[in-house]
Structure formats: C-alpha cells, structure tokens
Design an enzyme around this catalytic site. Sequence first.
Site, PDB file in Angstrom:
ATOM      1  N   LYS A 177       0.079   7.092  -4.817  1.00 13.91           N
ATOM      2  CA  LYS A 177      -0.164   7.428  -6.226  1.00 13.91           C
ATOM      3  C   LYS A 177      -0.529   8.902  -6.384  1.00 13.91           C
ATOM      4  O   LYS A 177      -0.145   9.526  -7.363  1.00 13.91           O
ATOM      5  CB  LYS A 177      -1.262   6.541  -6.811  1.00 13.91           C
ATOM      6  CG  LYS A 177      -0.778   5.117  -7.084  1.00 13.91           C
ATOM      7  CD  LYS A 177      -1.747   4.337  -7.932  1.00 13.91           C
ATOM      8  CE  LYS A 177      -1.173   2.965  -8.268  1.00 13.91           C
ATOM      9  NZ  LYS A 177      -2.085   2.116  -9.008  1.00 13.91           N
ATOM     10  N   LYS A 272       7.787  -1.003  -4.334  1.00 13.95           N
ATOM     11  CA  LYS A 272       7.514  -2.266  -5.020  1.00 13.95           C
ATOM     12  C   LYS A 272       7.658  -2.071  -6.528  1.00 13.95           C
ATOM     13  O   LYS A 272       7.542  -0.948  -7.036  1.00 13.95           O
ATOM     14  CB  LYS A 272       6.106  -2.750  -4.684  1.00 13.95           C
ATOM     15  CG  LYS A 272       5.019  -1.882  -5.250  1.00 13.95           C
ATOM     16  CD  LYS A 272       3.682  -2.585  -5.262  1.00 13.95           C
ATOM     17  CE  LYS A 272       2.705  -1.804  -6.135  1.00 13.95           C
ATOM     18  NZ  LYS A 272       1.934  -2.545  -7.030  1.00 13.95           N
ATOM     19  N   LYS A 275       3.987  -1.206 -12.609  1.00 12.63           N
ATOM     20  CA  LYS A 275       3.815  -0.909 -14.039  1.00 12.63           C
ATOM     21  C   LYS A 275       3.900   0.580 -14.297  1.00 12.63           C
ATOM     22  O   LYS A 275       4.370   1.015 -15.327  1.00 12.63           O
ATOM     23  CB  LYS A 275       2.426  -1.383 -14.509  1.00 12.63           C
ATOM     24  CG  LYS A 275       2.294  -2.857 -14.669  1.00 12.63           C
ATOM     25  CD  LYS A 275       0.938  -3.176 -15.275  1.00 12.63           C
ATOM     26  CE  LYS A 275       0.058  -3.925 -14.313  1.00 12.63           C
ATOM     27  NZ  LYS A 275      -0.789  -3.107 -13.477  1.00 12.63           N
TER      28      LYS A 275
HETATM   29  N1  AQP Z   1       5.612  -5.656  -6.926  1.00 15.30           N
HETATM   30  C1  AQP Z   1       4.658  -6.573  -6.754  1.00 15.30           C
HETATM   31  N2  AQP Z   1       4.940  -7.727  -6.112  1.00 15.30           N
HETATM   32  C2  AQP Z   1       3.995  -8.675  -5.951  1.00 15.30           C
HETATM   33  N3  AQP Z   1       2.712  -8.564  -6.424  1.00 15.30           N
HETATM   34  C3  AQP Z   1       2.396  -7.437  -7.080  1.00 15.30           C
HETATM   35  N4  AQP Z   1       1.261  -7.025  -7.675  1.00 15.30           N
HETATM   36  C4  AQP Z   1       1.462  -5.807  -8.210  1.00 15.30           C
HETATM   37  N5  AQP Z   1       2.728  -5.398  -7.995  1.00 15.30           N
HETATM   38  C5  AQP Z   1       3.334  -6.394  -7.293  1.00 15.30           C
HETATM   39  C6  AQP Z   1       0.040  -7.793  -7.728  1.00 15.30           C
HETATM   40  O1  AQP Z   1      -0.358  -7.885  -9.086  1.00 15.30           O
HETATM   41  C7  AQP Z   1      -1.779  -7.906  -9.150  1.00 15.30           C
HETATM   42  C8  AQP Z   1      -2.261  -6.932 -10.159  1.00 15.30           C
HETATM   43  O2  AQP Z   1      -1.956  -5.622  -9.773  1.00 15.30           O
HETATM   44  P1  AQP Z   1      -2.702  -4.429 -10.477  1.00 15.30           P
HETATM   45  O3  AQP Z   1      -2.329  -4.351 -11.892  1.00 15.30           O
HETATM   46  O4  AQP Z   1      -4.134  -4.517 -10.229  1.00 15.30           O
HETATM   47  O5  AQP Z   1      -2.261  -3.110  -9.766  1.00 15.30           O
HETATM   48  P2  AQP Z   1      -1.130  -2.783  -8.801  1.00 15.30           P
HETATM   49  O6  AQP Z   1      -1.180  -3.653  -7.596  1.00 15.30           O
HETATM   50  O7  AQP Z   1      -1.198  -1.326  -8.529  1.00 15.30           O
HETATM   51  O8  AQP Z   1       0.119  -3.177  -9.668  1.00 15.30           O
HETATM   52  P3  AQP Z   1       1.146  -2.262 -10.378  1.00 15.30           P
HETATM   53  O9  AQP Z   1       2.003  -3.109 -11.225  1.00 15.30           O
HETATM   54  O10 AQP Z   1       1.855  -1.411  -9.393  1.00 15.30           O
HETATM   55  O11 AQP Z   1       0.252  -1.392 -11.342  1.00 15.30           O
HETATM   56  P4  AQP Z   1       0.088   0.156 -11.376  1.00 15.30           P
HETATM   57  O12 AQP Z   1       1.474   0.718 -11.425  1.00 15.30           O
HETATM   58  O13 AQP Z   1      -0.683   0.409 -12.617  1.00 15.30           O
HETATM   59  O14 AQP Z   1      -0.638   0.562 -10.155  1.00 15.30           O
HETATM   60  C9  AQP Z   1      -2.303  -7.625  -7.754  1.00 15.30           C
HETATM   61  O15 AQP Z   1      -2.721  -8.838  -7.174  1.00 15.30           O
HETATM   62  C10 AQP Z   1      -1.115  -7.083  -7.036  1.00 15.30           C
HETATM   63  O16 AQP Z   1      -1.148  -7.389  -5.657  1.00 15.30           O
END
Ligand code: AQP
Length: 323
Positions: A177, A272, A275
């Site tokens: 990030k 992966k 968001k």
């Molecule tokens: N691509 C993914 N596949 C499976 N699980 C995923 N999770 C996130 N992306 C994937 C799981 O979703 C939960 C919530 O995640 P989060 O919002 O706390 O943050 P993150 O893991 O950083 O998810 P994002 O979507 O990538 O958000 P941003 O871009 O804002 O950082 C967690 O249980 C995560 O494992």
Amino acid sequence: MARSLLSHFPILSNSTSPLASSLSCAIAPSKCFPRHLFGRPKASSFQCLCTLSVSEPAVPETSSSVRKRIVSGVQPTGSIHLGNYLGAIKNWIELQNSYDTLFFIVDLHAITLPYETQQLAKSTRDTAAIYLACGVDTSKASVFVQSHVRAHVELMWLLSSATPIGWLNKMIQFKEKSRKAGDENVSVSLLTYPVLMASDILLYQSDFVPVGEDQKQHLELTRELAERVNYLYGGRKWKKLGGRGGAIFKVPEPLIPPAGARVMSLTDGLSKMSKSSPSDQSRINLLDSKDVIANKIKRCKTDSSTGLIFAPSTFIISAVSML
Ligand code: AQP
C-alpha cells in the site's frame, strides 16, 4: 517501564474504568466482554450509540457465556466486492449460529489512506447495510462501528508500546500500500494499522478470526503480540499488581475459508481483488448490476493457457478463458 505498562492492563478487571465504560456503548449486555475482565455489567449502563441498534441476543446468557467468540470486520473504504464476500462476510452467516459473534465496520482502519469525511460516513452506513443484506442477523451477532468504542484505540496505544517496530516493517500489506500511495501520502497509521487490528481482536478475548489470505500475516502478528504481552506482563507479575494472574490475552486462531480466501483482481492476475484499486474494472462489487458484472467478466484478463484449474484464486479467470 514493564511495571508501568502492566499497571494499565489490570484496569481491564475494573468495570468502572474508562476503558470498560467506553466499551459499554456498542455491545448488548449479555454479549459483552468476559465478566472476568470487566465485571458483571449493569443492564441500565448499556446504551447503544451506533447507527445500528443491537438487539437483545436470542441465546440465553448462560449458554452464550460458554460459546467461543468470533470477531471480524470490513473497512468502509469503498464498495464491498466479491473478495470481501467470499473471504469474510459469507462465512459469518453460518458462524453467527454457533458462536458468540461480533461484526464491526472498521472505520478507523479506513483513515490510514487519504479519505473524504462525507464519503467515509456514507460508506460506513452502506457497509452496515451490506452486512444485513448478506444475512448478518443482529439478533444473533453484535454489529457496531469500530470508532464508537473508544477502547479499540486505547488498547492500541498500550499494545503499540509493546510492539517492536521491526515486526511492523515486515508487513507485506504495508509495503504494497505504501508503494502504491507514494512516500508523500504514507501515514504512520498505515504502518501501525496491524496493531489496531490486534487491539480489535484481543480486546474481546476472541477465539477465532475469519479472514482472507491477505490478513493472515496480520493475524499472525496479533498472536505474537498476545503471547508477548502475556509473557512480559502476565502471570505472577500481573498478580503482584493486583490482577488475577495467568494470561492477559487469549491467543486467537485464524479461520481461513477453504475456497475464496484470495479472490484475484480481474485486471491483474497477480494482485488480489481490492476496494482501493483505482480501476473499478478490477473487481466485482456486490452492488454491481447483472449487466455490469457480465461486462466485467467478459473483459477480465485471462490465463494464457486454456482449461479449468481448480485453484480457488484462479477459478474465475481460468473458467473465462474457456469461453
Ligand atoms: N481479494 C480478496 N479475497 C478474499 N478475501 C479478501 N478480503 C479482502 N480482499 C479479499 C477479506 O475481506 C475482509 C475485509 O477486508 P478489509 O476491508 O478489512 O481490508 P482489505 O483486506 O485490505 O480488503 P480490500 O478490499 O483490499 O480493502 P482495501 O483496498 O481498502 O485495503 C478481510 O477478512 C480480508 O481478508
């Protein structure tokens, strides 16, 4: 130093402490924290300040006290996508039937990258609505907004003082990030975010944490931190200071789903689904219409070889290459 830090942990055993009282806002009385930590709460002292009201639990108090506890949350950083659903939310629906579950919207994590206040408030409400639409049942699970419970941040400060910075420097998500954000925009909180996550989990003496693959490293750090605090400040040292002795924190276990733990981006097979990716084409949002989803699937990057590979992360992409 050790003594002064330890003196903060026994405040958990005092139900009149600021830490304990700030916790009271979000959780239904009988679903709240273990009584050995906070004492028996008075029903009248519980006021929910959340945008969502928390109903009384369906399970009698006696049986909920022996249930294993699960906590999990999603950041309101944008639109919830298929990865968040398969990696986390979908699994909560089953778990809420047999565990003491707390599902929160982790808005404090969402401010580790640049954000707009109004948009964050809206995303927080939208995320709560998605939880409910996916089947989270507030008569079974406690649903609340992380920032409404001050104790998350208070415990984070205590834990930060016990966290070696080298542990945080190793976090892959920080490296990824911060590389994307560029040096100018990298905040200290992006580095220390895993300590807040540890606090989210350890605060509730959670037994299990359902997460996707991407959060496995952060959960491992949480476990190491719990063990470190137990070793440094628990046991006899805690007893001498008037605590109950033994382990201060329960060491939580990850619950990684057998399928869907790492759903990949539609535009970059090596990353992966996320968001915060600038391209909306890279993810399938839960609120996308049927036509938009079909369009994104048709345009998504495919494997160079044809055939069906039964690896959860590559399933969609490989299947599409056969079309
Ligand atoms: N691509 C993914 N596949 C499976 N699980 C995923 N999770 C996130 N992306 C994937 C799981 O979703 C939960 C919530 O995640 P989060 O919002 O706390 O943050 P993150 O893991 O950083 O998810 P994002 O979507 O990538 O958000 P941003 O871009 O804002 O950082 C967690 O249980 C995560 O494992």
